[in-house]
Design an enzyme around this catalytic site. Structure first.
Site, PDB file in Angstrom:
ATOM      1  N   GLU A 120      -6.954   4.888   7.755  1.00  0.00           N
ATOM      2  CA  GLU A 120      -6.685   6.288   7.392  1.00  0.00           C
ATOM      3  C   GLU A 120      -7.908   6.917   6.726  1.00  0.00           C
ATOM      4  OE1 GLU A 120      -2.974   5.543   5.395  1.00  0.00           O
ATOM      5  OE2 GLU A 120      -2.050   5.155   7.337  1.00  0.00           O
ATOM      6  N   LYS A 176       0.009   4.305  -0.319  1.00  0.00           N
ATOM      7  CA  LYS A 176      -0.649   5.493   0.249  1.00  0.00           C
ATOM      8  C   LYS A 176      -0.380   6.710  -0.649  1.00  0.00           C
ATOM      9  CE  LYS A 176      -0.381   3.261   4.697  1.00  0.00           C
ATOM     10  NZ  LYS A 176      -0.202   3.346   6.133  1.00  0.00           N
ATOM     11  N   GLU A 184      -5.471  -4.637  10.865  1.00  0.00           N
ATOM     12  CA  GLU A 184      -4.425  -3.626  10.998  1.00  0.00           C
ATOM     13  C   GLU A 184      -4.708  -2.756  12.224  1.00  0.00           C
ATOM     14  OE1 GLU A 184      -2.457  -2.663   6.988  1.00  0.00           O
ATOM     15  OE2 GLU A 184      -4.252  -1.456   7.118  1.00  0.00           O
ATOM     16  N   SER A 238       3.202  -2.034  10.505  1.00  0.00           N
ATOM     17  CA  SER A 238       4.651  -2.105  10.739  1.00  0.00           C
ATOM     18  C   SER A 238       5.251  -3.477  10.430  1.00  0.00           C
ATOM     19  CB  SER A 238       4.988  -1.672  12.168  1.00  0.00           C
ATOM     20  OG  SER A 238       4.689  -0.291  12.328  1.00  0.00           O
ATOM     21  N   HIS A 273      -9.805   1.145   5.083  1.00  0.00           N
ATOM     22  CA  HIS A 273      -8.502   1.425   5.713  1.00  0.00           C
ATOM     23  C   HIS A 273      -8.679   2.470   6.822  1.00  0.00           C
ATOM     24  CE1 HIS A 273      -4.385   2.645   6.385  1.00  0.00           C
ATOM     25  NE2 HIS A 273      -4.029   1.505   5.820  1.00  0.00           N
ATOM     26  N   GLY A 301       2.396   2.371  10.666  1.00  0.00           N
ATOM     27  CA  GLY A 301       3.374   3.438  10.451  1.00  0.00           C
ATOM     28  C   GLY A 301       4.141   3.847  11.698  1.00  0.00           C
ATOM     29  N   ASN A 315       0.864  -1.183   0.000  1.00  0.00           N
ATOM     30  CA  ASN A 315       0.000   0.000   0.000  1.00  0.00           C
ATOM     31  C   ASN A 315       0.904   1.238   0.000  1.00  0.00           C
ATOM     32  OD1 ASN A 315      -1.851   2.000   0.473  1.00  0.00           O
ATOM     33  ND2 ASN A 315      -2.455   1.287   2.513  1.00  0.00           N
TER      34      ASN A 315
HETATM   35  P1  PGA Z   1       2.687   0.364   7.633  1.00  0.00           P
HETATM   36  O1  PGA Z   1       1.244   0.578   6.978  1.00  0.00           O
HETATM   37  O2  PGA Z   1       3.244  -0.910   7.059  1.00  0.00           O
HETATM   38  O3  PGA Z   1       3.481   1.568   7.255  1.00  0.00           O
HETATM   39  O4  PGA Z   1       2.486   0.247   9.108  1.00  0.00           O
HETATM   40  C1  PGA Z   1       0.371  -0.503   6.780  1.00  0.00           C
HETATM   41  C2  PGA Z   1      -0.944  -0.050   6.215  1.00  0.00           C
HETATM   42  O5  PGA Z   1      -1.455   1.020   6.613  1.00  0.00           O
HETATM   43  O6  PGA Z   1      -1.524  -0.719   5.362  1.00  0.00           O
END
Ligand code: PGA
Length: 230
Positions: free
Chosen positions: A89, A8, A156, A192, A87, A162, A6
């Site tokens: 976000e 983003k 997640e 992560s 997601h 992140g 992903n």
């Molecule tokens: P990350 O993001 O690997 O940077 O923690 C994962 C995601 O949001 O899909």
């Protein structure tokens, strides 16, 4: 395993193209896995075997007046048939409600898309323990058909995204075992995931794949992560 990158709001059309070329040099490494790339909307392009390109988001419409959004016409141009929905976000920053997400899910289900459906709890729920987490996650299934044949579920935890602080093996294991009771769908873990923890995460029962943000941004790092999971 399923490996989903992903991006983003990272990478451009040009750099996504270069990234895919780097991955395609290693098709022998990728042949036993399902590899998905979710570039930003401006970098959508046709899938290149064995890599599937998916959309991070789209609106539930064929086309129309939805400023800033894309619909099926724009996805069809590149034969995109995979989408991420739910997601954290988008739930948090873009304020997508469960009701809205469920409508979006229904629309893309009706159009036969593969859907990576994301769920995950905030830190204050995790602090209350596994029972509270599972109860919270169940609210994120409202209006979602977990038996849809093309759903993949990505667990997640919000506090793990992140942050460099992945969920523990136990936390992942308990959650994924509970999810397995609910559905036969492939279960991904995200939050992560990186080259230091992929070996352990890949071994957990009921982890069928990973959704990777930060550690997927560099093509060589992502390839390393895939090879370490073997
Ligand atoms: P990350 O993001 O690997 O940077 O923690 C994962 C995601 O949001 O899909």
């Amino acid at each position: 395993m399923i490996f989903a990158a992903n991006f983003k709001t990272n990478h451009t059309r040009a750099s996504t193209g270069e990234y895919i070329e780097v991955l395609l040099l290693e098709t022998s490494l990728l042949k036993d896995d399902a590899v998905y790339i979710f570039p930003p909307t401006s970098a959508l392009q046709a899938s290149k075997e064995p890599i599937k390109i998916g959309a991070q988001n789209a609106y539930m419409t064929q086309n129309g007046a939805y400023t800033g959004e894309i619909g099926l016409d724009q996805l069809d141009e590149f034969a995109i048939r995979t989408i991420i929905i739910g997601h954290s976000e988008r739930r948090e920053i873009l304020a997508e409600s469960q009701e809205f997400i469920a409508k979006k899910f229904q629309f893309f289900k009706e159009h036969n898309f593969e859907i990576i459906y994301c769920i995950g709890e905030p830190p204050e729920i995790r602090e209350r323990g596994d029972g509270a987490v599972l109860e919270y996650l169940s609210t994120q299934f409202e209006g979602i058909d977990t038996n849809y044949e093309k759903i993949m579920i990505a667990y997640e935890p919000i506090w793990a995204i992140g942050t460099g602080k992945s969920a523990t093996i136990d936390e992942i294991s308990i959650t994924h075992n509970a999810l397995r009771e609910l559905t036969k769908a492939p279960l991904l873990y995200g939050g992560s995931v990186n080259s230091n923890n992929i070996q352990q995460i890949a071994k957990i029962d009921n982890v069928d794949g990973v959704l990777v943000g930060s550690a997927s941004l560099n093509a060589k790092d992502f390839l390393e992560l895939i090879s370490l999971s073997k």
